[in-house]
Design an enzyme around this catalytic site. Sequence first.
Site, short mmCIF file in Angstrom:
data_model
loop_
_atom_site.label_atom_id
_atom_site.label_comp_id
_atom_site.label_asym_id
_atom_site.label_seq_id
_atom_site.Cartn_x
_atom_site.Cartn_y
_atom_site.Cartn_z
N SER A 266 0.84 -1.18 0.00
CA SER A 266 0.00 0.00 0.00
C SER A 266 0.89 1.24 0.00
CB SER A 266 -0.86 -0.06 1.27
OG SER A 266 -1.67 1.06 1.36
N LYS B 244 -1.10 -0.91 -4.38
CA LYS B 244 -2.33 -0.19 -4.02
C LYS B 244 -1.94 1.27 -3.79
CE LYS B 244 -4.78 -0.04 0.42
NZ LYS B 244 -5.51 -0.85 1.41
N LYS C 166 -3.09 5.02 -2.51
CA LYS C 166 -4.09 5.81 -1.78
C LYS C 166 -4.52 6.97 -2.68
CE LYS C 166 -4.02 3.72 2.23
NZ LYS C 166 -5.23 3.13 2.84
N ASP D 249 -7.28 3.00 -3.14
CA ASP D 249 -7.98 3.00 -1.84
C ASP D 249 -8.25 4.45 -1.45
OD1 ASP D 249 -8.92 2.65 0.71
OD2 ASP D 249 -7.07 1.79 1.53
N GLU E 75 -11.25 0.80 -3.45
CA GLU E 75 -11.59 0.42 -2.08
C GLU E 75 -12.20 1.60 -1.32
OE1 GLU E 75 -8.10 -1.05 -0.09
OE2 GLU E 75 -9.12 -1.33 1.82
N ASP F 126 -14.06 -1.82 2.88
CA ASP F 126 -13.13 -2.05 3.99
C ASP F 126 -13.83 -1.58 5.27
OD1 ASP F 126 -11.07 -1.97 5.85
OD2 ASP F 126 -9.87 -0.46 4.82
N LYS G 141 -10.09 -7.42 7.29
CA LYS G 141 -9.08 -7.09 8.28
C LYS G 141 -9.55 -7.72 9.58
CE LYS G 141 -7.46 -2.65 6.59
NZ LYS G 141 -7.77 -1.22 6.62
N GLY H 95 -4.30 -4.76 5.80
CA GLY H 95 -3.21 -4.60 6.76
C GLY H 95 -3.41 -3.37 7.60
#
Length: 357
Positions: free
Chosen positions: A124, A150, A152, A177, A202, A227, A251, A279
């Site tokens: 990430s 991934k 952000k 995400d 996400e 998420d 998660k 994570g």
Amino acid sequence: MSLVRPMRISFGTLTDRDVLLVRAQTENGTEGWGECVAFSAPVYSPEYVQGCREVIERFFAPAILGRGEIRAEEVSGLLEGFLGHQMAKATIETALLDAQLKENGQSFGSYFGATRSEVDCGVSVGIASSIDRLLEEVSLYVAEGYRRIKLKIEPGWDVDPVAAVRSAWPMIPLQVDANQAYALSDTEHLVRLDRFDLLLIEQPLNEHDLLGHAELAKRMQTPVCLDETITSLADARQAVALGAAEIINIKPGRVGGYLESVRIHDFCKESGIPVWCGGMFETGIGRAANVALAALPGFILPGDTSGSSRYFHRDVTQPFVLEGGRLKVPQGPGIGVTVDLAFVEEITTEVWRIGAV
Ligand code: NPG
């Protein structure tokens, strides 16, 4: 513990983690470890480290201690009367499960029903100060062998950085995400991400906006993954029924533990919904259990199960090191990794003893 590479997302920058560890001991003296994934402040979820400590000490420990030897499978039932606090509940359940499986000589992976001995790893990447910096960071991870990137995103940092990464690595599995940073009114803008062949987007909208996610999922080609919204099996069922989740990030801390995670996995597998393991910057203790979970057959997308070097200069267990973009599932009993007690002691700032220890 300070992070090797801090992570900036829409709600702020995470530079270090104050880690709450629970060390449980059975009557036979077997020890089990649970790592709480809450951060120091309630920014990702309402839970935070000192709040988890308080709820464990004040409510959960008294409800559990004094009942003799209880099984990890009984923890969620015993704590059912206390609302919320999934991360704190997960910590207790995991510590007891670790001790219980160590006594039985069984690994987390075997207990969960893992079907793989190693798992594909993703990484990430936070919001960078410039697109050049982002490309530099991603290229380091690609060189390390990560099998999925991934990024952000937030308003003002989405189409351009994603386009830059996609054009530099046309074939790499890529996902984004948003950590709730958008509104349904941004749909037209978000649809512009569809041309980058993303695995998923996400949590684009507010965690409570199930109908908004369902609407967005209809209008975007990129699959919508949830998420923050998913805190239990019941949430997962509802989100899937409404068409709000086409993929789910599991998660364990967020859903109250590994046992609920396995239940969500089983439901999603039956429903044809892919899952992957999220994570929360776990140390080797939490990471070991996450890697075991990610070895279940429904975890068909690479997880945020990165190597220890992505997070910390030194880990509290033997470090998890990527080999060919994968991490090996620990095979030893319980979490299957050894906690470096001397190092834990060295970095410990506070200790609470609860019960007859
Ligand atoms: O690899 O452990 C990891 C971190 C993965 O991005 C990650 N965690 O929203 O999933 C998330 C996220 C996060 C980052 C959460 C920062 C909270 C703060």
